[in-house]
Scaffold this motif. Structure first.
Motif, short mmCIF file in Angstrom:
data_model
loop_
_atom_site.label_atom_id
_atom_site.label_comp_id
_atom_site.label_asym_id
_atom_site.label_seq_id
_atom_site.Cartn_x
_atom_site.Cartn_y
_atom_site.Cartn_z
N TYR A 235 0.95 -1.21 0.07
CA TYR A 235 0.07 0.06 0.04
C TYR A 235 1.02 1.51 -0.09
O TYR A 235 0.73 2.18 -0.95
CB TYR A 235 -0.95 0.17 1.16
CG TYR A 235 -2.25 -0.88 1.25
CD1 TYR A 235 -2.50 -1.44 -0.29
CD2 TYR A 235 -2.87 -1.13 2.18
CE1 TYR A 235 -3.58 -2.11 -0.17
CE2 TYR A 235 -4.19 -2.21 2.00
CZ TYR A 235 -4.46 -2.72 0.86
OH TYR A 235 -5.62 -3.55 0.47
N SER A 311 -4.40 12.00 -0.53
CA SER A 311 -3.79 11.04 0.01
C SER A 311 -3.64 10.92 1.34
O SER A 311 -3.95 9.91 2.12
CB SER A 311 -2.74 10.42 -0.99
OG SER A 311 -2.37 9.21 -0.51
N THR A 315 -5.83 8.12 3.26
CA THR A 315 -5.22 7.08 3.58
C THR A 315 -4.07 7.19 4.32
O THR A 315 -3.26 5.97 4.88
CB THR A 315 -4.65 6.57 2.24
OG1 THR A 315 -3.33 7.26 1.71
CG2 THR A 315 -5.66 6.30 1.22
#
Length: 320
Positions: A235, A311, A315
């Motif tokens: 990831y 992002s 995340t």
């Protein structure tokens, strides 16, 4: 009070001296690494930072005889001319579409390929597949486009020979607008997917093997280990590469487009970079070409900052 201030000043001076001595020791200990780094720093300084001063001609009517210091200033004239141009919408849309298609179809293939290689057990087979997949990266763009034109030639190309053998009409791939984007994206994927998978393989090499051993003890299948161990480990790298890719959406390489396109395919192949080349170099309109390039760079920088912020919010993974 004066004594305490004097003591604090002396301690501060000593700390500063110790920091300087420590920094000098680190420099001395790593002097050979710094010498190796020097050519890289000089490269970016000479070819990336020094030329940045040249963007001022985007706001001038630049004349070679007068130079940047004496050329007349015109403000945002060249930007307005570009936005009003009949080619603005076409070049902007073509640039976006080529970037989006390349990202949508090309971003996930190196990841899948890296997962495939990671699951292979035979070392000899794995090395052979890796080597074969890396080779296209080292082929020149000129050679790649030349191979494509040779294989897809409507008269003598192998592909068109097979199409004719099957009873269909031959296709002029390079003279047809509907095939340009397909050829551009597919050839780019073929040339880069093996090399792009290296960073994923490097990330996979850092996964703790005890996680797989624990999963084996718990009876997890290979597919479950892939979804619950391998993919989560990728990831951070995946999001980093995605942010960088989104931040370079406007930087479609004009070299390959110039080699592939023709006036018959301008409606889908003419991008900002090729338009800049024609206006700035071929027509010697340096100020106009620089203005277009500056606009392109500003869009890229804005996309990078926005994508990095999104992002980080969504995340927790970001470049900075």
């Amino acid at each position: 009070m004066d004594v305490s201030r004097a003591g604090a000043a002396i301690n501060g001076q000593r700390n500063g001296q110790s920091i300087k001595r420590g920094a000098w020791k680190r420099i001395t200990a790593n002097k050979y690494l710094l010498v190796m780094l020097l050519p890289v720093l000089l490269y970016f300084l000479i070819f990336s930072y020094v030329p940045m001063y040249g963007v001022v001609i985007a706001f001038q009517d630049y004349l070679l005889g007068k130079g940047m210091l004496e050329s007349p200033w015109v403000g945002l004239k060249h930007f307005r001319d570009f936005f009003k141009s009949i080619f603005f919408a076409r070049t902007f849309m073509n640039t976006i579409l080529l970037s989006v298609y390349s990202l949508v179809w090309g971003f996930w293939i190196p990841l899948v390929f890296a997962l495939f290689l990671n699951e292979l057990k035979g070392r000899a087979v794995k090395r052979f597949i890796q080597t074969v997949s890396y080779l296209p990266h080292f082929i020149s763009l000129v050679v790649v486009v030349g191979m494509m034109k040779m294989f897809l030639d409507p008269m003598s190309g192998v592909i068109n020979g097979m199409i004719a053998a099957l009873g269909f009409d031959k296709i002029d791939f390079f003279g047809s607008s509907e095939w340009f984007r397909t050829l551009y994206v597919s050839s780019g994927i073929w040339q880069s997917f093996g090399w792009s998978s290296i960073i994923y393989l490097a990330a996979l090499a850092g996964v703790d093997p005890t996680l797989y051993e624990s999963a084996d003890i718990d009876g997890a299948s290979r597919l479950q280990k892939m979804f619950y161990i391998t993919l989560p480990s990728l990831y951070p790298v995946t999001f980093l590469l995605l942010i960088l890719s989104l931040g370079n959406m406007m930087s479609v390489g004009f070299e390959k487009v110039i080699l592939m396109y023709s006036p018959a395919t301008y409606d889908v192949s003419d991008i900002i970079s090729t338009y800049t080349y024609r206006k700035g170099i071929l027509e010697k309109n340096y100020s106009f070409g620089t203005a277009i390039g500056l606009f392109n760079s500003v869009i890229n920088m804005t996309l990078l900052i926005v994508c990095n912020w999104l992002s980080r919010k969504a995340t927790k993974h970001s470049i900075w």
